[in-house]
Write an enzyme that holds these catalytic residues in place. Structure first.
Site, mmCIF file in Angstrom:
data_model
loop_
_atom_site.group_PDB
_atom_site.id
_atom_site.type_symbol
_atom_site.label_atom_id
_atom_site.label_comp_id
_atom_site.label_asym_id
_atom_site.label_seq_id
_atom_site.Cartn_x
_atom_site.Cartn_y
_atom_site.Cartn_z
ATOM 1 N N ALA A 63 36.213 51.677 19.068
ATOM 2 C CA ALA A 63 35.117 52.420 18.465
ATOM 3 C C ALA A 63 33.955 51.457 18.236
ATOM 4 C CB ALA A 63 35.565 53.053 17.150
ATOM 5 N N GLY A 108 40.218 52.221 19.371
ATOM 6 C CA GLY A 108 40.034 53.583 19.862
ATOM 7 C C GLY A 108 40.380 53.740 21.323
ATOM 8 N N GLU A 111 44.036 54.168 21.390
ATOM 9 C CA GLU A 111 44.324 55.480 20.803
ATOM 10 C C GLU A 111 44.015 56.621 21.767
ATOM 11 O OE1 GLU A 111 43.598 54.776 16.071
ATOM 12 O OE2 GLU A 111 41.900 54.403 17.403
ATOM 13 N N GLU A 131 42.561 46.726 14.223
ATOM 14 C CA GLU A 131 41.728 47.184 13.112
ATOM 15 C C GLU A 131 41.925 46.402 11.815
ATOM 16 O OE1 GLU A 131 41.983 50.759 15.881
ATOM 17 O OE2 GLU A 131 43.332 49.158 15.200
#
Length: 263
Positions: A63, A108, A111, A131
């Site tokens: 992200a 992300g 994910e 993260e």
């Protein structure tokens, strides 16, 4: 679309996240465009999707940290929900989705790959949930899907330590189905997608639905889900044609058998 490319060829749709200068990082606009792209897929004529990233370095590097760095608690929750809503739409999309992971799949990126039905990757692929090193948790389903895809202990280790793993280890722990040289990745994804696209489409969709929904309940409930979807297939032309062709071929095969004569 500024950051998403979508092409269709021979009943296979190719979605490319096209933000290479940012290593295809996910910001709000990318998520919105991906959501719109999924809504635009013609399910009458597309039987499988491939998801990949533009360039040779990165699938999705994560992200967008620049966008996240100033978020408040409420804004952070809203951003997590935006990502989760899109990824869940991808995960429950009626047709199969293959992630062709061409490089970095971090945060992300890891994910979104886990929201796909099947993951294959290039030899230069790198996976991870880094993260905690940034002071946050995975926010787009990483704590949930990683522990469902690979052994729980390994998932916890990777998340707690923020350690990245390369393609060979991702294959060893079951995060990906296969590893290819970079130049062979997209051809391999297209070949797999073509193999899916040639099957009876309603049966394939029902298989995806049965697997996804069955994994969320106990076995007694899961087999009821399967029974219903199995039964639904008997109302389709695909079933009648598929079984009819099989029986016809079997009949022709039997007619060609020469009886054995004992001299």
């Amino acid at each position: 679309m500024e950051f998403i490319k979508y092409e269709v060829e021979d009943m296979v749709g190719m979605i490319t996240i096209n933000r290479p200068k940012a290593l295809n990082a996910l910001n709000s606009q990318v998520l919105d465009e991906l959501n719109e792209t999924l809504d635009s897929v013609d399910l009458e004529n597309v039987r499988c999707l491939i998801l990949t990233g533009e360039g040779e370095k990165s699938f999705v590097a994560g992200a967008d940290i620049g966008e996240m760095s100033t978020l408040t608690k409420a804004e952070g929750e809203a951003f997590g929900k935006k990502g989760n809503d899109v990824f869940r739409k991808l995960e429950t999309f009626p047709i199969p989705v293959i992630a062709a992971v061409n490089g970095f799949a971090l945060g992300g990126g890891c994910e979104i790959s886990m929201s796909c039905d099947i993951r294959i990757c290039s030899e230069n692929a790198v996976f991870g949930q880094p993260e905690v090193g940034l002071g946050i948790t995975p926010g787009f389903g990483g704590t949930q899907r990683l522990a469902r895809v690979i052994p729980v202990g390994m998932a916890k280790q990777l998340i707690y330590t923020a350690r990245n793993i390369k393609a060979d280890e991702a294959y060893r722990v079951g995060l990906v189905n296969a590893v290819y040289p970079l130049e062979e990745l997209i051809p391999a994804a297209k070949k797999m997608a073509a193999g899916i696209a040639m099957q009876a489409p309603i049966a394939v969709r029902n298989c995806k639905k049965a697997i996804n929904e069955g994994l969320q309940v106990d076995m007694d409930q899961a087999i009821v889900i399967e029974e219903k979807l199995f039964g639904d297939c008997f109302e389709t032309e695909d079933q009648r044609a598929g079984m009819g062709n099989f029986l016809e071929k079997d009949k022709e095969k039997k007619l060609k058998v020469v009886p054995f004569k004992n001299k």
